[in-house]
Design a protein around this motif. Structure first.
Motif, PDB file in Angstrom:
ATOM      1  N   MET A 134      15.465 -21.444 -10.038  1.00 39.98           N
ATOM      2  CA  MET A 134      15.066 -22.842  -9.956  1.00 39.98           C
ATOM      3  C   MET A 134      15.766 -23.477  -8.765  1.00 39.98           C
ATOM      4  N   SER A 182      16.965 -26.936  -7.128  1.00 38.16           N
ATOM      5  CA  SER A 182      17.267 -28.314  -7.523  1.00 38.16           C
ATOM      6  C   SER A 182      17.429 -29.173  -6.276  1.00 38.16           C
ATOM      7  N   LEU A 183      16.740 -30.321  -6.251  1.00 39.03           N
ATOM      8  CA  LEU A 183      16.828 -31.269  -5.145  1.00 39.03           C
ATOM      9  C   LEU A 183      17.167 -32.639  -5.695  1.00 39.03           C
ATOM     10  N   SER A 184      18.004 -33.379  -4.999  1.00 39.86           N
ATOM     11  CA  SER A 184      18.283 -34.772  -5.356  1.00 39.86           C
ATOM     12  C   SER A 184      17.439 -35.674  -4.467  1.00 39.86           C
ATOM     13  N   VAL A 227       7.861 -29.145 -12.552  1.00 38.56           N
ATOM     14  CA  VAL A 227       8.854 -30.059 -11.986  1.00 38.56           C
ATOM     15  C   VAL A 227       9.541 -30.739 -13.158  1.00 38.56           C
ATOM     16  N   VAL A 238      16.140 -33.154 -13.862  1.00 46.42           N
ATOM     17  CA  VAL A 238      17.365 -32.502 -14.310  1.00 46.42           C
ATOM     18  C   VAL A 238      18.416 -33.537 -14.686  1.00 46.42           C
ATOM     19  N   SER A 239      18.495 -34.615 -13.905  1.00 50.19           N
ATOM     20  CA  SER A 239      19.454 -35.667 -14.223  1.00 50.19           C
ATOM     21  C   SER A 239      19.036 -36.973 -13.565  1.00 50.19           C
ATOM     22  N   LYS A 271      17.507 -36.050 -10.101  1.00 49.25           N
ATOM     23  CA  LYS A 271      17.597 -34.666  -9.660  1.00 49.25           C
ATOM     24  C   LYS A 271      16.465 -33.930 -10.344  1.00 49.25           C
ATOM     25  N   LEU A 272      15.627 -33.261  -9.527  1.00 47.78           N
ATOM     26  CA  LEU A 272      14.459 -32.557 -10.031  1.00 47.78           C
ATOM     27  C   LEU A 272      14.659 -31.060  -9.905  1.00 47.78           C
ATOM     28  N   GLY A 273      14.171 -30.321 -10.891  1.00 47.88           N
ATOM     29  CA  GLY A 273      14.188 -28.858 -10.848  1.00 47.88           C
ATOM     30  C   GLY A 273      12.761 -28.357 -10.726  1.00 47.88           C
ATOM     31  N   THR A 282      10.139 -24.948 -10.732  1.00 47.72           N
ATOM     32  CA  THR A 282       9.913 -23.551 -11.061  1.00 47.72           C
ATOM     33  C   THR A 282       8.502 -23.193 -10.613  1.00 47.72           C
TER      34      THR A 282
END
Length: 67
Positions: free
Chosen positions: A1, A3-5, A27, A30-31, A38-40, A42
């Motif tokens: 995965m 992860s982008l902020s 999508v 994540v936080s 923050k998106l993850g 896959t």
């Protein structure tokens, strides 16, 4: 995965190569902190994911018009 902020209103560009099979991209948030999520992501390895400003630079270098 991957992860982008991202800040509020910042975009993520997802490029899916042509294929006979539909490609699923997940999508997930994540936080959340203040105005930043923050998106993850896959997806299969062939899917290319960039921040919008990076994709725009790549498009300019290739002589393509960004959307």
């Amino acid at each position: 995965m991957l992860s982008l902020s991202r800040h509020l209103s910042e975009k993520v560009c997802i490029t899916v190569p042509p294929s006979d099979q539909p490609t699923r991209i997940e999508v997930m948030v994540v936080s959340l902190n203040s105005n930043k999520a923050k998106l993850g992501f896959t997806a299969v390895r062939e899917v290319i994911i960039h921040r919008a400003e990076i994709q725009e630079r790549i498009d300019r270098e290739r002589g393509w018009q960004s959307e």
